[in-house]
Design a protein around this motif. Structure first.
Motif, PDB file in Angstrom:
ATOM      1  N   ALA A   1      -7.112  -3.714  -1.594  1.00  0.00           N
ATOM      2  CA  ALA A   1      -7.532  -5.003  -0.288  1.00  0.00           C
ATOM      3  C   ALA A   1      -7.618  -4.924   1.014  1.00  0.00           C
ATOM      4  N   ASP A   2      -8.125  -4.014   1.010  1.00  0.00           N
ATOM      5  CA  ASP A   2      -8.075  -3.602   2.510  1.00  0.00           C
ATOM      6  C   ASP A   2      -8.811  -3.046   2.941  1.00  0.00           C
ATOM      7  N   ALA A   3      -9.729  -3.557   4.210  1.00  0.00           N
ATOM      8  CA  ALA A   3     -11.061  -3.009   4.407  1.00  0.00           C
ATOM      9  C   ALA A   3     -10.695  -1.274   5.160  1.00  0.00           C
TER      10      ALA A   3
ATOM     11  N   VAL B   1      -1.398   2.615  -4.245  1.00  0.00           N
ATOM     12  CA  VAL B   1      -2.769   2.093  -4.121  1.00  0.00           C
ATOM     13  C   VAL B   1      -1.987   0.784  -3.485  1.00  0.00           C
ATOM     14  N   LYS B   2      -2.554  -0.119  -2.467  1.00  0.00           N
ATOM     15  CA  LYS B   2      -1.254  -0.958  -1.658  1.00  0.00           C
ATOM     16  C   LYS B   2      -2.428  -1.731  -2.148  1.00  0.00           C
ATOM     17  N   TRP B   3      -1.713  -3.196  -1.856  1.00  0.00           N
ATOM     18  CA  TRP B   3      -2.647  -4.657  -2.081  1.00  0.00           C
ATOM     19  C   TRP B   3      -3.636  -4.463  -3.206  1.00  0.00           C
TER      20      TRP B   3
ATOM     21  N   HIS C   1      10.526   1.739   6.282  1.00  0.00           N
ATOM     22  CA  HIS C   1       9.367   2.709   5.455  1.00  0.00           C
ATOM     23  C   HIS C   1       8.520   2.892   5.827  1.00  0.00           C
ATOM     24  N   PHE C   2       8.053   4.584   5.993  1.00  0.00           N
ATOM     25  CA  PHE C   2       7.210   4.903   6.372  1.00  0.00           C
ATOM     26  C   PHE C   2       5.970   4.534   6.207  1.00  0.00           C
ATOM     27  N   GLU C   3       4.254   4.458   7.076  1.00  0.00           N
ATOM     28  CA  GLU C   3       3.566   3.318   6.584  1.00  0.00           C
ATOM     29  C   GLU C   3       2.384   4.847   7.028  1.00  0.00           C
TER      30      GLU C   3
HETATM   31  N1  LIG Z   1      -5.212   0.101  -0.044  1.00  0.00           N
HETATM   32  C1  LIG Z   1      -4.398   1.441   0.374  1.00  0.00           C
HETATM   33  N2  LIG Z   1      -3.587   1.862  -0.198  1.00  0.00           N
HETATM   34  C2  LIG Z   1      -3.492   2.980   0.123  1.00  0.00           C
HETATM   35  C3  LIG Z   1      -3.525   3.705   2.119  1.00  0.00           C
HETATM   36  C4  LIG Z   1      -4.508   2.125   2.342  1.00  0.00           C
HETATM   37  O1  LIG Z   1      -4.616   3.001   3.717  1.00  0.00           O
HETATM   38  N3  LIG Z   1      -4.974   1.549   1.427  1.00  0.00           N
HETATM   39  N4  LIG Z   1      -2.487   4.303   2.020  1.00  0.00           N
HETATM   40  C5  LIG Z   1      -2.245   5.391   1.066  1.00  0.00           C
HETATM   41  C6  LIG Z   1      -1.255   6.711   1.282  1.00  0.00           C
HETATM   42  S1  LIG Z   1      -2.062   8.184   1.766  1.00  0.00           S
HETATM   43  C7  LIG Z   1      -0.323   6.244   1.065  1.00  0.00           C
HETATM   44  S2  LIG Z   1       0.636   8.187   1.456  1.00  0.00           S
HETATM   45  C8  LIG Z   1       0.389   5.374   0.460  1.00  0.00           C
HETATM   46  C9  LIG Z   1       1.638   5.074   1.362  1.00  0.00           C
HETATM   47  O2  LIG Z   1       2.038   3.865   1.593  1.00  0.00           O
HETATM   48  P1  LIG Z   1       2.882   3.438   2.525  1.00  0.00           P
HETATM   49  O3  LIG Z   1       2.499   2.882   3.495  1.00  0.00           O
HETATM   50  O4  LIG Z   1       3.888   2.301   1.769  1.00  0.00           O
HETATM   51  O5  LIG Z   1       4.297   3.999   3.220  1.00  0.00           O
HETATM   52  O6  LIG Z   1      -0.253   4.390   0.531  1.00  0.00           O
HETATM   53  C10 LIG Z   1      -1.442   4.700   0.192  1.00  0.00           C
HETATM   54  N5  LIG Z   1      -1.915   3.362  -0.095  1.00  0.00           N
END
Ligand SMILES: Nc1nc2c(c(=O)[nH]1)N[C@H]1C(S)=C(S)[C@@H](COP(=O)(O)O)O[C@H]1N2
Ligand SMILES: [Mo]
Length: 431
Positions: A217-219, A267-269, A113-115
């Protein structure tokens, strides 16, 4: 293929090389049905005169290796990797791209999966993590990972695409790179989690609320303003990806999933959802992820990703091996719903043919399209054009580029073209 099979196939006047016999128009048109028949026939040929004997391959002569607690891809596939791009000295900032042209089907393996991280992948202890819902709500609530896992869940196949994906197509000259290197900020997964509406309803959204500010919850404490309407519709707090706990790179232990919306908003985490009446103009929706137009105005809050398609086979780095039958195949998707059709042109857009769409065609999910092609060896330009169920048609590259200032690369969904030269070389061309 075993030597004996090759011999037998040759005896029968069949040379199992694409384009030279077994693989023909009928095989490509009938697809799975016919190829299943062909495979069964060649097993029969092999078994007729050759069991495990002198001609057996090495791997049939000794027992295979033992079990593994968590499987990994075949060592023969070790080149199938994400391509990483991060600035010197900032290892956690940047992207890694999915090698789209080396994959099949529509689901991206979790490890590919892309990051996109703005400040690295946090190492979150799920027992220490909470999701807080607060702001314009009747009662603020905090959900531990365990508590969230007790809520009713849903499973949906959805794509995520970074709005910076394919940004290289704004360059004056077509970049010569693989489709994954150009378009690999795109992946498709099966996501399982809890509907955000369930949690918001439990907290009780106050009258006048219109937005939800989501924070990770990232930096980077990455934050985005999300319309409340989307949060009450199909938004999900995803806990699982392709059946297993979501990967750290994708937001372990939980992420916001906003089907069809630009990647950044997912939004991740995820740790906080602040219900408000106005958007916050967060760093990531002002300095990034807005689209500058001629005249100095910017387009902000372009949430859904447009209808788009890519031809992956053939594509850059996968030169044709002589005239004959090939399958043109690729991916199409739209942030607005299902793909209605994909048209393919073999002559730089003069004529178009309908490609077959592999079922199931799901909303806001990657859809695989296929079209057989009898390449006679003439120089050709392959293009694909997606239309979604709302009638949105993928624009030409020229029309797309004209909307923005030079160099603006967000939300590129223009038609892409591969030039096929007489010797089979595949190049990226603007057509
Ligand atoms: N907390 C958090 N959420 C984030 C990001 C991030 O850096 N921090 N990157 C965002 C961006 S720009 C994109 S395109 C997607 C990427 O999700 P993926 O890394 O699971 O592919 O997550 C989003 N959510
Ligand atoms: Mo992104």
């Amino acid at each position: 293929m075993k030597n004996s099979e090759k011999k037998d196939a040759a005896k029968m006047g069949k040379e199992p090389v694409p384009g030279k016999g077994l693989l023909g128009r009928r095989a490509l048109l009938r697809g799975a049905l016919l190829s299943a028949g062909a495979a069964a026939a060649s097993v029969g040929i092999a078994q007729a005169d050759d069991s495990i004997g002198a001609n057996a391959p090495e791997w049939m002569k000794t027992p295979g290796r033992s079990f593994s607690p968590y499987g990994t891809p075949s060592k023969w596939q070790e080149k199938v990797q994400r391509t990483i791009a991060n600035p010197p000295g900032r290892p956690g900032t940047g992207v890694s791209r999915t090698p789209l042209q080396r994959l099949e089907g529509t689901i991206t393996p979790a490890g590919l999966h892309f990051e996109r991280h703005h400040n690295g992948v946090p190492d979150i202890d799920p027992s220490q993590h909470e999701l807080l819902i607060h702001g314009m709500v009747k009662r603020p609530l905090a959900f531990s990972t365990d508590v969230l896992a007790r809520y009713p869940m849903e499973t949906h196949i959805r794509f995520i695409e970074c709005s910076g994906n394919s940004g290289g197509y704004n360059q004056a000259q077509p970049p010569q790179a693989t489709s994954g290197e150009l378009n690999g900020l795109l992946s498709g997964s099966e996501w399982t989690g809890v509907r955000l509406a369930t949690l918001l309803n439990e907290a009780g959204v106050a009258p006048g609320a219109k937005w939800v500010i989501a924070e990770g919850a990232d930096a980077a404490a990455m934050s985005r303003s999300i319309p409340l309407e989307k949060c009450m519709d199909d938004a999900m707090i995803a806990l699982f990806q392709n059946g297993e706990a979501i990967r750290p790179e994708q937001g372990y232990p939980m992420r916001l999933l906003l089907p069809g919306f630009e990647g950044n908003m997912n939004v991740k985490w995820i740790r906080r959802l602040n219900v408000t009446d106005v958007p916050v103009d967060a760093r990531d929706e002002t300095s990034h992820y807005t689209e500058l137009m001629p005249g100095g105005k910017a387009r902000q809050f372009m949430f859904p990703m447009g209808a788009k398609s890519l031809i992956l086979k053939p594509s850059f780095g996968m030169n044709l091996q002589g005239p004959g039958w090939y399958e043109i195949s690729g991916l199409a998707w739209s942030g607005a719903g299902r793909i209605a059709k994909v048209e393919v042109s073999k002559d730089a857009g003069k004529t178009w043919e309908l490609a077959a769409l592999n079922a199931p065609v799901l909303p806001m999910a990657l859809t695989r399209f296929r079209l057989p092609w009898d390449w006679k060896g003439q120089p050709s330009t392959l293009m694909s054009r997606a239309t979604d169920e709302t009638g949105d048609v993928q624009p030409s590259r020229a029309d797309w580029v004209a909307q923005f200032v030079p160099g603006q690369g967000y939300h590129f969904n223009g038609i892409q073209a591969w030039g096929i030269e007489a010797d089979g070389t595949v190049k990226n061309v603007y057509a």
